[in-house]
Design an enzyme around this catalytic site. Sequence first.
Site, PDB file in Angstrom:
ATOM      1  CG  ASP B  12      -2.095  -1.221   0.861  1.00 16.72           C
ATOM      2  OD1 ASP B  12      -1.389  -2.167   0.060  1.00 16.72           O
ATOM      3  OD2 ASP B  12      -2.974  -0.783   2.055  1.00 16.72           O
ATOM      4  CG  ASP B 131     -12.991  -3.174  -2.305  1.00 11.71           C
ATOM      5  OD1 ASP B 131     -11.220  -3.757  -2.372  1.00 11.71           O
ATOM      6  OD2 ASP B 131     -12.455  -2.528  -2.086  1.00 11.71           O
TER       7      ASP B 131
END
Lengths: 213, 257
Positions: B12, B131
Amino acid sequence: MRHVAVIDYGMGNLRSASKALETVAQDAVIEVTSDPEQILKASHVLFPGVGAIRDCIAELKRRGLDEVIYESAKSKPFLAICIGMQALLSHSDENGGVDSLDLISGNVKKFNDHLERDQADFKVPHMGWNQVQQTVSHPLWQNIEQASHFYFVHSYYTVPDDKSVIAATAQYQHDFTAALHKDNIFAVQFHPEKSHHAGLQLLENFINWDGQS
Amino acid sequence: MTLAKRIIPCLDVDDGRVVKGVQFVDIRDAGDPVEVAKRYNEQGADEITFLDITATHHDRETIVHVVEAVASQVFIPLTVGGGIRKLEDIRRMLNAGADKVGINSAAITNPEFVREAAEKFGSQCIVVAIDAKRVSEEGEAARWEIFTHGGRKGTGIDAVEWARKMVDYGAGEILLTSMDKDGTKSGFDLELTRAISDSVMVPVIASGGVGKLQDLTDGIKLGHADAVLAASIFHFGEHTVGEAKQQMAEQGIEVRF
């Protein structure tokens, strides 16, 4: 002075290929180019690519690069990668059927993408690291162990008419062609520029190759 | 001889630094992306994924430079996600040295974008990131929905149907994150992973919830995933990619050493 032309015909990521070549041959000139003159002047030619075959052939023709490929594939060490390899065959089944460069007689076929659930280990595209079985001894396999892993990402594979041009196979659904060799042409279905040590070794072997097998 | 299952460390990236948000709040700094990527490459990572978590708020130049720098030194496949909304975004990432891009919210607001992207650049470089969050009650047949905004906003879209649709539109791979499990270190949502993986003919990457090595093995053996993605388990030196592969190999999974 070794001078490698990486053919730029607007298809995909050429940066990785040129950076990988620079890494293994710091004294060579690596040039990403679509200029026919530069390609014809180079000592080595790399024909990379990702994407679909129809656009690939159309772009080559539009840029007048098909003639340059015929010329250089006859006369100097020439390495084709992935869609570049597939473009060398006579015909591809992709995009409803596309006539290709016909430097190596044969066809390009698709993996079976209508599988039963119990065959779910064979999804399409064939994406990831698979073992490559070298079927001939060749300067480009020097210092690369038998059954080394290389990175593949493709849904189609080449089927040459003359099986003696096969330089390696891999297994996915069935045995398929992982590499081809014919005179000064070497072609790979996998991506050496994304295959870490084994891939960099193959690129180094290519730069050191004089085009004889 | 068969195709190896893949281990994909995920970085990330926030403004050029590797971070890992635990359920998107508590952010710890884990270092320079180039150094982290080189370390994973040396450990035997099969691919590396960058998720630009600043994408929706800030300038995207930083991540382009990160990808360029990594791609010049690390010769394994690279995927970039976060803020990919236009064909031009994809082209920039591919030119910077990425091999694949992850498309998430742009696919939900405009599914045609996935089709256009696959036609233009080829399915092999289009990863649709999903997601999903469990919406069924205890005792009901399991059902998951697509969520956006870091798991805060439901869309009413069924996750399995969505995965099938995205593959029809040209997705070459699915990156599946369980929003219930992400950041919990309690393992993948194996039922979700299996439901999606068994429904589509493209590779599925399981993500969200890895806390120990066995979770990775379970994702493949029980979740039927083709690849497993993890971040914090590798970032803070708890385990190396090599250890993960060793454990997977011991349990009969084909891996690349």
